[in-house]
Design a protein around this motif. Sequence first.
Motif, PDB file in Angstrom:
ATOM      1  N   GLY A  50       0.813  -1.202   0.000  1.00  0.00           N
ATOM      2  CA  GLY A  50       0.000   0.000   0.000  1.00  0.00           C
ATOM      3  C   GLY A  50       0.845   1.250   0.000  1.00  0.00           C
ATOM      4  O   GLY A  50       1.979   1.245   0.485  1.00  0.00           O
ATOM      5  N   GLY A  51       0.296   2.311  -0.555  1.00  0.00           N
ATOM      6  CA  GLY A  51       1.026   3.570  -0.563  1.00  0.00           C
ATOM      7  C   GLY A  51       0.314   4.642  -1.356  1.00  0.00           C
ATOM      8  O   GLY A  51      -0.861   4.509  -1.706  1.00  0.00           O
ATOM      9  N   ILE A  52       1.049   5.706  -1.642  1.00  0.00           N
ATOM     10  CA  ILE A  52       0.532   6.876  -2.341  1.00  0.00           C
ATOM     11  C   ILE A  52       1.174   6.934  -3.722  1.00  0.00           C
ATOM     12  O   ILE A  52       2.352   6.626  -3.888  1.00  0.00           O
ATOM     13  N   VAL A  60      -3.578   9.471  -5.562  1.00  0.00           N
ATOM     14  CA  VAL A  60      -4.447   8.372  -5.137  1.00  0.00           C
ATOM     15  C   VAL A  60      -3.727   7.514  -4.100  1.00  0.00           C
ATOM     16  O   VAL A  60      -2.504   7.535  -3.983  1.00  0.00           O
ATOM     17  N   THR A  61      -4.517   6.755  -3.362  1.00  0.00           N
ATOM     18  CA  THR A  61      -3.973   5.719  -2.481  1.00  0.00           C
ATOM     19  C   THR A  61      -4.202   4.376  -3.162  1.00  0.00           C
ATOM     20  O   THR A  61      -5.315   4.080  -3.599  1.00  0.00           O
ATOM     21  N   VAL A  62      -3.141   3.593  -3.271  1.00  0.00           N
ATOM     22  CA  VAL A  62      -3.189   2.290  -3.933  1.00  0.00           C
ATOM     23  C   VAL A  62      -2.881   1.209  -2.911  1.00  0.00           C
ATOM     24  O   VAL A  62      -1.892   1.306  -2.174  1.00  0.00           O
ATOM     25  N   ALA A  97      -6.243   8.258   3.321  1.00  0.00           N
ATOM     26  CA  ALA A  97      -6.722   8.730   2.023  1.00  0.00           C
ATOM     27  C   ALA A  97      -7.956   9.619   2.197  1.00  0.00           C
ATOM     28  O   ALA A  97      -8.090  10.664   1.539  1.00  0.00           O
ATOM     29  N   GLU A  98      -8.857   9.219   3.077  1.00  0.00           N
ATOM     30  CA  GLU A  98     -10.049  10.022   3.332  1.00  0.00           C
ATOM     31  C   GLU A  98      -9.670  11.387   3.909  1.00  0.00           C
ATOM     32  O   GLU A  98     -10.214  12.418   3.513  1.00  0.00           O
ATOM     33  N   PRO A 141     -14.004   8.165  -3.296  1.00  0.00           N
ATOM     34  CA  PRO A 141     -14.299   7.064  -4.215  1.00  0.00           C
ATOM     35  C   PRO A 141     -13.382   5.864  -3.988  1.00  0.00           C
ATOM     36  O   PRO A 141     -12.196   6.026  -3.692  1.00  0.00           O
ATOM     37  N   ILE A 142     -13.948   4.670  -4.139  1.00  0.00           N
ATOM     38  CA  ILE A 142     -13.187   3.425  -4.020  1.00  0.00           C
ATOM     39  C   ILE A 142     -13.487   2.552  -5.240  1.00  0.00           C
ATOM     40  O   ILE A 142     -14.644   2.303  -5.560  1.00  0.00           O
ATOM     41  N   ILE A 143     -12.431   2.109  -5.901  1.00  0.00           N
ATOM     42  CA  ILE A 143     -12.573   1.150  -6.996  1.00  0.00           C
ATOM     43  C   ILE A 143     -11.714  -0.062  -6.672  1.00  0.00           C
ATOM     44  O   ILE A 143     -10.544   0.079  -6.307  1.00  0.00           O
ATOM     45  N   SER A 144     -12.293  -1.245  -6.794  1.00  0.00           N
ATOM     46  CA  SER A 144     -11.574  -2.479  -6.502  1.00  0.00           C
ATOM     47  C   SER A 144     -11.492  -3.330  -7.761  1.00  0.00           C
ATOM     48  O   SER A 144     -12.483  -3.487  -8.470  1.00  0.00           O
ATOM     49  N   ILE A 145     -10.287  -3.879  -8.031  1.00  0.00           N
ATOM     50  CA  ILE A 145     -10.077  -4.710  -9.209  1.00  0.00           C
ATOM     51  C   ILE A 145      -9.578  -6.083  -8.779  1.00  0.00           C
ATOM     52  O   ILE A 145      -8.566  -6.193  -8.083  1.00  0.00           O
ATOM     53  N   PHE A 146     -10.302  -7.136  -9.186  1.00  0.00           N
ATOM     54  CA  PHE A 146      -9.857  -8.506  -8.947  1.00  0.00           C
ATOM     55  C   PHE A 146      -8.946  -8.922 -10.097  1.00  0.00           C
ATOM     56  O   PHE A 146      -9.362  -8.909 -11.254  1.00  0.00           O
TER      57      PHE A 146
END
Length: 263
Positions: A50-52, A60-62, A97-98, A141-146
């Motif tokens: 995790g990081g910026i 963004v935060t990843v 992030a928030e 916003p949150i986007i999740s990718i499998f």
Amino acid sequence: MIRTKTANDIVKLARSSERITTREFINEIFDNFVELHGDRYFGDDGAVIGGIAYLEKQSVTVIGIQKGRDLEENIATNFGSPSPEGYRKSLRLMKQAEKFNRPIITFVNTPGAFCGIEAEERGEGEAIANNLYEMSQLKVPIISIFTGEGGSGGAIALALADEVWMLEHSIYSILSPEGFASILWKDSSKADEAAEIMKLTAYDLKELGVIEKIIAETDNQQDKSSKQISQNLKNELINKLNELQQLDDEILINQRYDRFRKF
């Protein structure tokens, strides 16, 4: 997009050690990634990165679950099975992030949370539950990718998002096909049959409305390169984040709530 492979074939592809890893996606899609470590309670979990970073000019935060390509890397990442400190690290970064109004992007590739005694002693279930509770109320916003496997609570702990996407040859289910077959038929060798009826492929889940988008890995049945997949994903992320950032905080949270309540 039409499925041309069996569910069992897709399970094998999702588990392949040759799949693009979270770290590779980060390197291809984002700029100036700064990795952050530790949950501020117990330690740092190598299974969670995790990081910026920057997505174009957007900060963004990843966060993502990392698997290794060989035995040494898999030991370091616990074969992609996070411990409680991994989930607590991810939540720490999401709350950060928030605070700084950064969108959150997560990458999921895990057979499930680590189920060792020590993980239970340190509160694995509580860590996952707390992630779900907090993610449901985040004002960004949150986007999740499998990207490979998506196993049970270990996966959804990073996937309570405004939009959930899957790579074409990834899977998402409450448990493994082997586990399903063992429970239903007392015979794990029927995993291929179980995979077909579990509706765990991206195609099935898109049709059921569980996910919003499938990221293509093939073009006319020819495999795309990792760069092509990453560039396509990058463009999709930019467009969707621009759209989600136009929403008022209250609307964003309510839509996320409604998304999961419909199931």
